[in-house]
Design an enzyme around this catalytic site. Structure first.
Site, short mmCIF file in Angstrom:
data_model
loop_
_atom_site.label_atom_id
_atom_site.label_comp_id
_atom_site.label_asym_id
_atom_site.label_seq_id
_atom_site.Cartn_x
_atom_site.Cartn_y
_atom_site.Cartn_z
N VAL A 63 0.81 -1.22 0.00
CA VAL A 63 0.00 0.00 0.00
C VAL A 63 0.84 1.27 0.00
CG1 VAL A 63 -1.97 -1.10 1.14
CG2 VAL A 63 -0.22 0.04 2.52
N SER A 140 -7.74 5.06 14.29
CA SER A 140 -7.49 4.57 15.65
C SER A 140 -7.95 5.64 16.62
CB SER A 140 -5.99 4.31 15.82
OG SER A 140 -5.64 4.11 17.17
N TYR A 153 2.91 7.23 14.64
CA TYR A 153 1.64 6.52 14.51
C TYR A 153 0.46 7.47 14.73
CZ TYR A 153 -1.82 2.79 15.18
OH TYR A 153 -2.92 1.96 15.07
N ALA A 155 0.41 10.76 14.44
CA ALA A 155 0.34 11.73 13.35
C ALA A 155 -0.33 11.13 12.12
CB ALA A 155 1.75 12.23 13.00
N SER A 156 0.03 9.88 11.80
CA SER A 156 -0.55 9.24 10.62
C SER A 156 -2.04 8.99 10.81
CB SER A 156 0.18 7.92 10.32
OG SER A 156 -0.04 6.95 11.34
N LYS A 157 -2.44 8.60 12.01
CA LYS A 157 -3.85 8.31 12.25
C LYS A 157 -4.70 9.59 12.36
CE LYS A 157 -3.49 3.85 12.16
NZ LYS A 157 -4.09 3.09 11.03
#
Length: 273
Positions: A63, A140, A153, A155-157
């Protein structure tokens, strides 16, 4: 939305929430296309579904690569119209901010955030052309409140939540729904997701015994082990699609952590008057 006879794409489908989501859609009558970086696990998952009399195919997918997902989309379209895209693939590892190298940030953002972007870019035009579809993005509770030691993690979510909110507004009344799942701790293999780390990001490293990073990783592994079942998350995702819900929550016992952040924001806004 009814799923009988419709093509369903699920990324990160070899295990955890992705595997449970693929099975749930297949049992609802959909033709599920499982996508994952792990060929062995992905093929096994698809075979298990077919052995149960369900419609399932596996296609390898990275991905984090827009070229990979473009090629994957062509294979998916060859099987028929794609009505559901479930972006589930994820990568996470907890360690202090100062220990997060650039290649680690790249890996987390490329999978968790850009993986969602690549998926939407590949399948949304198709859904708009057919006038029907639904996109389910897995974020999340970490996309709504921060946890110490999880800056990449988190920041990405946060990004996945923001993309989903904006997309829902953009696609209103265009026949394509959007849902964003914000689970808390779930019994998945996310603490060991470095097992699927592509070589272009450099060798995976383990935190030193007794370090803050090791303590964070152990805490997450313990909370995940005591977390909810992936099947419950998959069931909530299907309910949200049928009811056209944007936000999907699965761990009400963790609501106070989100409320604390929202209360702090509200208080700060009030001080701006």
């Amino acid at each position: 939305m009814q799923f009988t006879g419709k093509a369903i794409v699920v990324t990160g489908a070899a295990s955890g929430i992705g595997r449970a989501t693929a099975e749930a859609f297949a049992k609802a009558g959909g033709h599920v296309i499982l996508a994952d970086l792990s060929v062995e696990q992905g093929e096994r998952a698809a075979q298990e579904l077919r052995a149960a009399g369900l419609k399932a195919d596996f296609v390898q997918l990275d991905v984090a690569s827009d070229e990979s997902i473009a090629a994957f989309a062509k294979k998916a379209f060859a099987l028929g119209e794609v009505h559901v895209l479930a972006n589930v693939a994820g990568y996470g590892k907890g360690q202090p901010f100062i220990e997060n190298t650039t290649d680690f940030w790249d890996k987390v953002v490329d999978v968790n955030l850009m993986g969602v972007v690549h998926g939407i870019a590949a399948f949304l035009p198709h859904m708009l052309a057919q006038g029907e579809g639904h996109i389910v993005n897995t974020a999340s509770l970490a996309g709504l409140q921060a946890n110490i030691g999880f800056s990449p993690y988190v920041a990405s979510k946060y990004g996945v939540v923001g993309i989903s909110e904006g997309l829902a507004v953009e696609l209103k009344d265009r026949g394509v729904g959007v849902s964003v799942i914000c689970p808390g701790f779930v019994r998945t293999r996310i603490p060991t997701s470095a097992r699927n780390r592509p070589g272009r990001y450099g060798a995976a490293t383990k935190p030193s015994p007794g370090s803050r990073g090791a303590a964070i990783l152990a805490h997450v592994a313990e909370r995940n082990e005591a977390g909810i079942d992936p099947d419950f998350v998959a069931g909530r995702a299907m309910e949200a699609m049928r009811d056209d819900e944007l936000y999907v929550f699965t761990n009400p016992d963790m609501r106070d952590e989100v409320y604390e952040r929202l209360d702090a924001i509200r208080a700060a806004l009030d001080r701006a008057d």
